[in-house]
Design a protein around this motif. Structure first.
Motif, PDB file in Angstrom:
ATOM      1  N   MET A 255      40.999  52.993  33.746  1.00 36.82           N
ATOM      2  CA  MET A 255      40.988  52.780  32.521  1.00 36.82           C
ATOM      3  C   MET A 255      41.537  51.242  32.113  1.00 36.82           C
ATOM      4  O   MET A 255      41.217  50.613  31.434  1.00 36.82           O
ATOM      5  CB  MET A 255      41.206  53.928  31.646  1.00 36.82           C
ATOM      6  CG  MET A 255      41.236  53.975  30.245  1.00 36.82           C
ATOM      7  SD  MET A 255      39.642  53.998  29.698  1.00 36.82           S
ATOM      8  CE  MET A 255      39.787  53.866  27.916  1.00 36.82           C
ATOM      9  N   LEU A 256      42.790  51.315  32.590  1.00 38.17           N
ATOM     10  CA  LEU A 256      43.741  50.198  32.024  1.00 38.17           C
ATOM     11  C   LEU A 256      43.202  49.163  32.995  1.00 38.17           C
ATOM     12  O   LEU A 256      43.269  47.892  32.417  1.00 38.17           O
ATOM     13  CB  LEU A 256      45.086  50.422  32.549  1.00 38.17           C
ATOM     14  CG  LEU A 256      46.076  49.389  32.163  1.00 38.17           C
ATOM     15  CD1 LEU A 256      46.195  49.357  30.499  1.00 38.17           C
ATOM     16  CD2 LEU A 256      47.695  49.569  32.715  1.00 38.17           C
ATOM     17  N   LYS A 257      42.635  49.117  33.968  1.00 31.63           N
ATOM     18  CA  LYS A 257      42.190  48.138  34.930  1.00 31.63           C
ATOM     19  C   LYS A 257      40.970  47.660  34.061  1.00 31.63           C
ATOM     20  O   LYS A 257      40.734  46.307  34.106  1.00 31.63           O
ATOM     21  CB  LYS A 257      41.815  48.513  36.310  1.00 31.63           C
ATOM     22  CG  LYS A 257      41.206  47.513  37.227  1.00 31.63           C
ATOM     23  CD  LYS A 257      40.978  48.181  38.300  1.00 31.63           C
ATOM     24  CE  LYS A 257      40.233  47.122  39.402  1.00 31.63           C
ATOM     25  NZ  LYS A 257      40.049  47.585  40.953  1.00 31.63           N
ATOM     26  N   GLN A 258      40.107  48.395  33.654  1.00 32.49           N
ATOM     27  CA  GLN A 258      38.538  47.925  32.861  1.00 32.49           C
ATOM     28  C   GLN A 258      38.996  47.266  31.850  1.00 32.49           C
ATOM     29  O   GLN A 258      38.474  46.290  31.404  1.00 32.49           O
ATOM     30  CB  GLN A 258      37.788  49.154  32.724  1.00 32.49           C
ATOM     31  CG  GLN A 258      37.285  49.552  34.120  1.00 32.49           C
ATOM     32  CD  GLN A 258      36.179  48.821  34.730  1.00 32.49           C
ATOM     33  OE1 GLN A 258      35.649  48.030  34.131  1.00 32.49           O
ATOM     34  NE2 GLN A 258      36.584  48.880  36.006  1.00 32.49           N
ATOM     35  N   PHE A 259      40.384  47.640  31.139  1.00 31.89           N
ATOM     36  CA  PHE A 259      40.599  46.987  29.941  1.00 31.89           C
ATOM     37  C   PHE A 259      41.027  45.691  30.076  1.00 31.89           C
ATOM     38  O   PHE A 259      40.656  44.494  29.451  1.00 31.89           O
ATOM     39  CB  PHE A 259      41.843  47.903  29.197  1.00 31.89           C
ATOM     40  CG  PHE A 259      42.378  47.044  27.948  1.00 31.89           C
ATOM     41  CD1 PHE A 259      41.915  46.905  26.877  1.00 31.89           C
ATOM     42  CD2 PHE A 259      43.572  46.650  28.224  1.00 31.89           C
ATOM     43  CE1 PHE A 259      42.405  46.038  25.680  1.00 31.89           C
ATOM     44  CE2 PHE A 259      44.295  45.957  27.031  1.00 31.89           C
ATOM     45  CZ  PHE A 259      43.568  45.847  25.820  1.00 31.89           C
ATOM     46  N   PHE A 260      42.075  45.456  30.998  1.00 34.21           N
ATOM     47  CA  PHE A 260      42.462  44.073  31.567  1.00 34.21           C
ATOM     48  C   PHE A 260      41.097  43.111  31.996  1.00 34.21           C
ATOM     49  O   PHE A 260      41.111  41.978  31.838  1.00 34.21           O
ATOM     50  CB  PHE A 260      43.423  44.116  32.500  1.00 34.21           C
ATOM     51  CG  PHE A 260      44.909  44.890  31.999  1.00 34.21           C
ATOM     52  CD1 PHE A 260      45.196  44.379  30.629  1.00 34.21           C
ATOM     53  CD2 PHE A 260      45.716  45.436  32.631  1.00 34.21           C
ATOM     54  CE1 PHE A 260      46.573  44.739  30.156  1.00 34.21           C
ATOM     55  CE2 PHE A 260      46.878  45.929  32.278  1.00 34.21           C
ATOM     56  CZ  PHE A 260      47.270  45.466  30.918  1.00 34.21           C
ATOM     57  N   ILE A 261      40.365  43.847  32.557  1.00 40.17           N
ATOM     58  CA  ILE A 261      39.117  43.124  33.239  1.00 40.17           C
ATOM     59  C   ILE A 261      38.411  42.484  31.818  1.00 40.17           C
ATOM     60  O   ILE A 261      37.890  41.100  31.774  1.00 40.17           O
ATOM     61  CB  ILE A 261      38.137  43.842  33.897  1.00 40.17           C
ATOM     62  CG1 ILE A 261      38.927  43.922  35.510  1.00 40.17           C
ATOM     63  CG2 ILE A 261      36.803  43.209  34.134  1.00 40.17           C
ATOM     64  CD1 ILE A 261      37.975  44.958  36.231  1.00 40.17           C
ATOM     65  N   ILE A 262      37.980  43.261  30.791  1.00 45.37           N
ATOM     66  CA  ILE A 262      37.747  42.915  29.492  1.00 45.37           C
ATOM     67  C   ILE A 262      38.393  41.706  28.894  1.00 45.37           C
ATOM     68  O   ILE A 262      37.653  40.801  28.570  1.00 45.37           O
ATOM     69  CB  ILE A 262      37.498  43.984  28.367  1.00 45.37           C
ATOM     70  CG1 ILE A 262      36.430  45.163  29.083  1.00 45.37           C
ATOM     71  CG2 ILE A 262      37.139  43.506  27.138  1.00 45.37           C
ATOM     72  CD1 ILE A 262      36.547  46.295  28.294  1.00 45.37           C
ATOM     73  N   CYS A 263      39.709  41.767  28.855  1.00 44.77           N
ATOM     74  CA  CYS A 263      40.701  40.879  28.563  1.00 44.77           C
ATOM     75  C   CYS A 263      40.351  39.475  29.244  1.00 44.77           C
ATOM     76  O   CYS A 263      40.486  38.406  28.589  1.00 44.77           O
ATOM     77  CB  CYS A 263      41.915  41.228  28.489  1.00 44.77           C
ATOM     78  SG  CYS A 263      42.435  42.397  27.510  1.00 44.77           S
ATOM     79  N   SER A 264      39.970  39.650  30.352  1.00 43.23           N
ATOM     80  CA  SER A 264      39.990  38.407  31.208  1.00 43.23           C
ATOM     81  C   SER A 264      38.525  37.514  30.968  1.00 43.23           C
ATOM     82  O   SER A 264      38.463  36.520  31.307  1.00 43.23           O
ATOM     83  CB  SER A 264      39.789  38.734  32.628  1.00 43.23           C
ATOM     84  OG  SER A 264      38.705  39.198  33.021  1.00 43.23           O
ATOM     85  N   GLY A 265      37.582  38.232  30.232  1.00 45.66           N
ATOM     86  CA  GLY A 265      36.334  37.657  29.888  1.00 45.66           C
ATOM     87  C   GLY A 265      35.342  37.294  31.034  1.00 45.66           C
ATOM     88  O   GLY A 265      34.191  36.755  30.982  1.00 45.66           O
ATOM     89  N   ALA A 266      35.856  38.355  32.114  1.00 45.54           N
ATOM     90  CA  ALA A 266      34.737  38.259  33.084  1.00 45.54           C
ATOM     91  C   ALA A 266      33.315  39.029  32.886  1.00 45.54           C
ATOM     92  O   ALA A 266      33.534  40.125  32.036  1.00 45.54           O
ATOM     93  CB  ALA A 266      35.301  38.667  34.549  1.00 45.54           C
ATOM     94  N   ASP A 267      32.374  38.864  33.572  1.00 39.95           N
ATOM     95  CA  ASP A 267      31.196  39.516  33.321  1.00 39.95           C
ATOM     96  C   ASP A 267      31.306  40.938  34.536  1.00 39.95           C
ATOM     97  O   ASP A 267      31.578  41.004  35.652  1.00 39.95           O
ATOM     98  CB  ASP A 267      30.017  38.647  34.121  1.00 39.95           C
ATOM     99  CG  ASP A 267      28.788  39.516  33.909  1.00 39.95           C
ATOM    100  OD1 ASP A 267      28.557  40.769  33.925  1.00 39.95           O
ATOM    101  OD2 ASP A 267      27.743  38.841  33.659  1.00 39.95           O
TER     102      ASP A 267
END
Length: 366
Positions: free
Chosen positions: A1-13
């Motif tokens: 969950m936290l990992k996915q949130f930070f991936i969203i923060c990175s702006g990656a696809d």
């Protein structure tokens, strides 16, 4: 969950990134975490700065949240638009405007926190400044009253001097007529003769003048002292009325100026710290090697680009072919007699109708 949130923060696809190895996902989660905590630090710093200015918690938190979201969106956009091409300097030049902006943002973020970190030292500097301002304020206000008070005090001194001078004169006349009576001066005759009486009358007249002078001088001195007391009261009132302004001399600008009077080295290192924090998302993206996600993203973008370019070329070719076909058709029709006769008949009918309409219009005008 936290990992996915930070991936969203990175702006990656996320669709592309989820198809890559776990290490690649962790890399972009780390970049996203850097973006998130940079925005969080911006939120804290801005909220504190606005709290110092407005002294309202909810207003400071509201504007601080807007500022944090702005920094978050900006960092996320810049990081997501830096494409890994394997050419560091090209990517660095692409990120240069963001790095310049990062320096400005780092200064803006670090100053409020410096104010909080060095709050005790700043309060000491402000206290000294307030004391200096208080003394300067008293001196400045005193310039309005001191000349008047000194003039009144001079008048009082002159009145007292007149009384003292008259007192000495009376004392001298008293000594003259006493010694005359004793026969030690003047006529040298013992007893109260005519000369004694003359000198005694002169003394008594001067004594009466002295009593009158004392009475009038005391009345004048009382009036002058009342004026002096009133001026001193006005002076104290002015000082008390202006003192709250000096006591409130602890706003944001005053604290920044006080901070600038402290040793610069600690503030400089704090600035460097926030500059490193602010630029960390950019350098994290620049320094990271080109990975699986970057290759897949490049493949996806080039595929879309090739498809679009192909469709554009096909449309241009279709238009060009359509023009060529139309030219051939119209060239063939221009030599066809049947088409020519039909168009001629239509033109003749149209001209006849125009002539009849013109005639009816002219006839109506008559």
């Amino acid at each position: 969950m936290l990992k996915q949130f930070f991936i969203i923060c990175s702006g990656a696809d996320r669709d592309l990134l989820n198809s890559t190895a776990n290490g690649e996902q962790n890399k972009y989660a780390g970049i996203g975490a850097t973006v998130f905590f940079t925005a969080l630090m911006a939120f804290v710093a801005c909220s504190y700065a606005l709290f110092v200015v407005f002294d309202q918690v909810y207003l400071a938190i509201g504007f601080g949240l807007i500022w944090g979201l702005l920094i978050f969106n900006l960092d996320r956009f810049i990081v997501s638009t830096i494409k890994k091409k394997g050419r560091f300097w090209s990517e660095f030049i692409q990120a240069t405007p963001r790095l310049i902006l990062a320096l400005i943002i780092a200064i803006v973020i670090s100053k409020p926190l410096e104010l909080k970190i060095f709050e005790k030292e700043i309060n000491q500097v402000l206290l000294e400044q307030k004391n200096d301002l208080t003394l300067a304020n008293k001196d400045q206000i005193a310039l309005q009253y001191t000349p008047k008070i000194e003039a009144l005090e001079t008048d009082i001194s002159n009145l007292k001097s007149e009384v003292e001078t008259k007192t000495k004169e009376v004392d001298a006349l008293y000594a003259v007529y006493i010694t005359e009576a004793e026969g030690t001066s003047g006529t040298k005759k013992l007893g109260k003769g005519p000369v004694y009486k003359e000198k005694r009358e002169k003394h008594d007249a001067a004594l009466a003048e002295l009593e009158t002078l004392k009475t009038t001088s005391a009345a004048k001195i009382e009036i002058l002292e009342t004026k002096i007391a009133a001026l001193k009261t006005d002076y104290a009132t002015n000082v008390n009325n202006t003192q709250p302004i000096i006591d409130g001399f602890d706003g944001l600008m005053a604290r920044v100026n006080a901070l600038n009077q402290l040793p610069w080295l600690p503030s400089f290192f704090i600035l460097l710290l926030f500059l490193a924090i602010e630029t960390s998302p950019i350098f994290a993206k620049l320094l990271s090697p080109k990975g699986e996600y970057d290759y897949k993203l490049e493949d996806h973008e080039t595929a879309v680009k090739s498809l679009v370019e192909q469709r554009i070329a096909e449309r241009k070719l279709a238009v060009k072919t359509d023009f060529a076909i139309n030219n051939r058709i119209y060239n063939t029709l221009s030599e066809d007699e049947e088409t020519y006769d039909k168009r001629l008949k239509q033109a003749r009918e149209l001209m006849n109708k125009q002539a009849e309409a013109h005639y009816k219009k002219q006839e109506g005008l008559l």
